[in-house]
Design an enzyme around this catalytic site. Sequence first.
Site, PDB file in Angstrom:
ATOM      1  N   GLN A  14      37.130  -0.782  19.734  1.00 42.14           N
ATOM      2  CA  GLN A  14      35.798  -0.934  20.333  1.00 42.14           C
ATOM      3  C   GLN A  14      34.921  -1.857  19.496  1.00 42.14           C
ATOM      4  OE1 GLN A  14      37.419   1.869  19.415  1.00 42.14           O
ATOM      5  NE2 GLN A  14      36.609   3.663  20.471  1.00 42.14           N
ATOM      6  N   LYS A  73      25.362   9.379  28.899  1.00 38.26           N
ATOM      7  CA  LYS A  73      25.767   8.283  29.770  1.00 38.26           C
ATOM      8  C   LYS A  73      27.244   8.421  30.116  1.00 38.26           C
ATOM      9  CE  LYS A  73      26.717   5.005  26.022  1.00 38.26           C
ATOM     10  NZ  LYS A  73      28.169   4.895  26.225  1.00 38.26           N
ATOM     11  N   LYS A  98      28.477   4.080  20.847  1.00 35.05           N
ATOM     12  CA  LYS A  98      29.363   5.015  21.546  1.00 35.05           C
ATOM     13  C   LYS A  98      30.261   4.272  22.532  1.00 35.05           C
ATOM     14  CE  LYS A  98      27.747   8.716  19.557  1.00 35.05           C
ATOM     15  NZ  LYS A  98      27.357   8.007  18.344  1.00 35.05           N
ATOM     16  N   ASP A  99      31.395   4.912  22.874  1.00 33.79           N
ATOM     17  CA  ASP A  99      32.371   4.324  23.793  1.00 33.79           C
ATOM     18  C   ASP A  99      31.760   4.051  25.163  1.00 33.79           C
ATOM     19  OD1 ASP A  99      33.757   6.284  21.848  1.00 33.79           O
ATOM     20  OD2 ASP A  99      35.396   4.998  22.493  1.00 33.79           O
ATOM     21  N   LYS A 100      32.360   3.102  25.877  1.00 32.59           N
ATOM     22  CA  LYS A 100      31.939   2.840  27.253  1.00 32.59           C
ATOM     23  C   LYS A 100      32.642   3.792  28.216  1.00 32.59           C
ATOM     24  CE  LYS A 100      31.985  -0.413  31.083  1.00 32.59           C
ATOM     25  NZ  LYS A 100      32.382  -1.740  31.591  1.00 32.59           N
TER      26      LYS A 100
END
EC number: 5.4.99.-
Length: 703
Positions: free
Chosen positions: A432, A309, A338-340
């Site tokens: 996060q 993504k 997971k990070d954006k």
Amino acid sequence: MEEDTDYRIRFSSLCFFNDHVGFHGTIKSSPSDFIVIEIDEQGQLVNKTINEPIFKISEIQPEPNNFPKKPKLDLQNLSFEDGRNQEVNTLVKYTDGDQNHPSSSEKEDTISDGTSKCEEKADILSSFLDEKTHELLNNFACDIKEKWLSETELIGLPLEFSIGRILDKNQRASLHSAIRQKFPFLITVGKNSEIVVKPNLEYKELCHLVSEEEAFDFFKYLDAKKENSKFTFKPDTNKDHRKAVHHFVNKKFGNLVETKSFSEMNCSTGNPNVVITVRFREKAYKRGKRPLPECQEGNVIYTAFTLRKENLEMFEAIGFLAIKLGVIPSDFSYAGLKDKKAITYQAMVVRKVTPERLKNIEKEIEKKRMNVFNIRSVDDSLRLGQLKGNHFDIVIRNLKKQINDSANLRERIMEAIENVKKKGFVNYYGPQRFGKGRKVHTDQIGLALLKNEMTKAIKLFLTPEDLDDPVNRAKKYFLQTEDAKGTLSLMPEFKVRERTLLEALHRFGMTEEGCIQAWFSLPHSMRIFYVHAYTSKIWNEAVSYRLATYGARVVEGDLVCLDEDIDDENFPNSKVHLVTEEEGSANMYAIHQVVLPILGHNIQYPKNKVGQWYHDILSRDGLQTCRFKVPALKLNVPGCYRQILKHPHNLSYQLMEDHDIDVKMEGSHIDETALSLLISFDLDASCYATVCLKEIMKHDVLN
């Protein structure tokens, strides 16, 4: 941006472990500047194309879900005396998943008309229990039943009966089920392999509303937990009485079942009768859709895949995939968040979807900057923490020296990287974990949940930021009106979590019970996420206090991990050692061995000033008596331990001028001669690259 101000201040308050000068720079100028690739338990990068499964799913314990499923009797593997098998099948005829149940014209799966009394049931308990224990259990059950039927209190009767310790797990599960099936007015509880039998007070309460026969059959139905089955109470013309039955069932078992009233024509009078029907809540497919073909045979299908993504929040990605596949978000399992603002690769497993069906949506999801590959069938779900770590490829742009630093920039960068490579960094949870909101952070929601303040938690979740966009306008409208239906019409479709909560609030109301049901509409992994955010925030504060108080010395009362090979947080109390006065004076342990507890009900605290600090914080937050369990939401927080220092592995780096690399800045222009740093490294599970970079740069790295 203004919305990041508090976010920056909060993260900037964390302390450093190394004493180098550091430098300035910018990360995440674009998602392609921050690439995260999960490393599976075998040490393989999940973005590599594979032909065989890269992890052994069959050994994974599935994530708990909202539809508890207890083990059913295994008729093939249990050993019975000759002539008993036919009797056993009679007892479990509506729980064994057999598709040859009566048709709908014969009241399909309606337990109330198909179950005889327990005295007429074949008794399989003698297959498990010795004669004396079996007789004592029968006597206990009869005593309880007689007292209830005579409407007298249980004075003078033992309130529980112990079956004894059953060491075999499968046999214990079978005994639990057999006892509850024969005696629905009793409950069974496990205590360290011991099975304890107690009166089912909810059974007695229901007997005040319906007949004893209906209560008996209803609790047998509940215990069977056969999906797609239903239970129907006897016809009832009294609206107030029906309302009381609805209320009882929804209050006690609303997370499992739903109730509806239906009219049935009374042939003798010609007037309609109203019956209450109970069904288990839908989980296999999205409400309003027919069940998917692959879910109809009773065997749950699991499909593993790698998700790529870009610039997309993980829960948003899961919500979109769920809609396209016709399942719900809790059908997806994963090893970590997971990070954006990044390009991320991670392993996932989806339930009740075939590999072919997943492949069919590949083109559709590309529009949302997602790709799926390495698609294959597996045996079970993933669980949180089931990974070795993550690999990072990061570009840091706009490199500059610290203010008033006269040294060479390249030397400063090399010094900083080598220092952290050798000494490590403070293992803080990254920003996060807590969200970017100025007004509300995820840890505040978690604290409210731990205090069972369900309504407050909902309002915190739906508190708007000072921004004029559709999402925040919808949140503002909700806080002003508590109109869930109206807010739903304003909330954008892509806000999956918000819409899920609002749909539940519209259905159940903005009461304490309604808010519990709303939280229950989210998958377990999302509910526990907020509680973990709170415990993570306290851990961050604890490690800052520990380093400020004692520095790099290991002192009396510290906790150390004795196993050098442990690289995650899931190690038992037996691996944690309390440093004695003699050991502290002799410098027997190094700072990298020190761990601090993450709050929970099964941890020990340091026996020094840090331990007292923990107790003071719990008092500050109103958690002095907290058991770190939220039964209403089925949240259990045992706690664990986290090393205060970590090291990056396989670290490499290269300094380049920006015209030598692919520059994709978002809405800005940079000098072509500006220096950039390409850095790659691996981190253990639950470690944050932004925290490692902050230690290297001695500067706020948030973009």
